[in-house]
Motif scaffolding. Sequence first.
Motif, mmCIF file in Angstrom:
data_model
loop_
_atom_site.group_PDB
_atom_site.id
_atom_site.type_symbol
_atom_site.label_atom_id
_atom_site.label_comp_id
_atom_site.label_asym_id
_atom_site.label_seq_id
_atom_site.Cartn_x
_atom_site.Cartn_y
_atom_site.Cartn_z
ATOM 1 N N GLU A 97 0.828 -1.206 0.000
ATOM 2 C CA GLU A 97 0.000 0.000 0.000
ATOM 3 C C GLU A 97 0.864 1.258 0.000
ATOM 4 N N ASP A 98 1.934 1.258 0.772
ATOM 5 C CA ASP A 98 2.836 2.417 0.798
ATOM 6 C C ASP A 98 3.454 2.666 -0.570
ATOM 7 N N ARG A 99 3.972 1.608 -1.209
ATOM 8 C CA ARG A 99 4.620 1.783 -2.512
ATOM 9 C C ARG A 99 3.619 2.205 -3.582
ATOM 10 N N LEU A 100 2.403 1.673 -3.518
ATOM 11 C CA LEU A 100 1.402 2.044 -4.515
ATOM 12 C C LEU A 100 0.933 3.487 -4.321
ATOM 13 N N ARG A 101 0.769 3.910 -3.098
ATOM 14 C CA ARG A 101 0.385 5.307 -2.861
ATOM 15 C C ARG A 101 1.455 6.258 -3.385
ATOM 16 N N ARG A 102 2.691 5.925 -3.167
ATOM 17 C CA ARG A 102 3.783 6.761 -3.661
ATOM 18 C C ARG A 102 3.857 6.729 -5.185
ATOM 19 N N TYR A 103 3.582 5.569 -5.755
ATOM 20 C CA TYR A 103 3.567 5.438 -7.212
ATOM 21 C C TYR A 103 2.470 6.310 -7.817
ATOM 22 N N VAL A 104 1.259 6.212 -7.279
ATOM 23 C CA VAL A 104 0.134 6.990 -7.808
ATOM 24 C C VAL A 104 0.429 8.483 -7.718
ATOM 25 N N LEU A 105 0.961 8.930 -6.592
ATOM 26 C CA LEU A 105 1.258 10.345 -6.418
ATOM 27 C C LEU A 105 2.304 10.818 -7.424
ATOM 28 N N ALA A 106 3.334 10.000 -7.654
ATOM 29 C CA ALA A 106 4.386 10.380 -8.602
ATOM 30 C C ALA A 106 3.897 10.316 -10.043
#
Length: 227
Positions: A97-106
Amino acid sequence: MAGETDDLRHRAVARKTRALRKYEAGAEPTGSDGGDPPVEMLSPFGPVMGRTRVPAALVGRLNEFADRSARPGGSEFLVPPEVARVGGEASLVAVIEDRLRRYVLAAEGVAARRVVIDQIWIVSQVAGTPSPVHFHSGDLSGVLYLRSPEPPAEEELRKTYISGRQAGHLNFLTGGKQRFARTLLSVPPEVGVLWTFPAWLLHGVEPFRGPGERRSLSFNARADVDD
């Protein structure tokens, strides 16, 4: 009343603009030929991908589970919620979830309101086992390497995916052979490395030769954002 109507209209326009902006590429050059005048090179099109690492302790816990579940000769099995949630903030679910949230934001410039992981599974492969080109369901997918086979022979590494290399690489494809475009990304299995990418992106795994196991974890997820 008129003021409220104008405000609602402006906000609707702003939401639509934000929703469409994510499809527009930038015009920043990736390099220059160094000539006079320079020819700037741009590569604005194509899907955004993420590459990151996960803690070694998490890889160890997942391998302990997989060692109990994998069958000789290769197999594929689900990761149950009780395994995926072990470790609290350091659990597999929390890390994904952390990596996906950061991916979506970027990738889209807006924070994900909600990330839902639909399914997590592990694939254990032995020599000669391919995974045909395919895509996944949902919005986002990922591949985390848990174990890699022995390094391939040098002659195999000199080949390419298209010419029949057998090194167990993960291959992403966005099209066929097109002049002036790169449409294939081929990456070796590296333990602890997590790739995140759009679920629609075609990808497949080539077989490998020799001893060892290629063990990877994959997932499908959905990411909701406010337009």
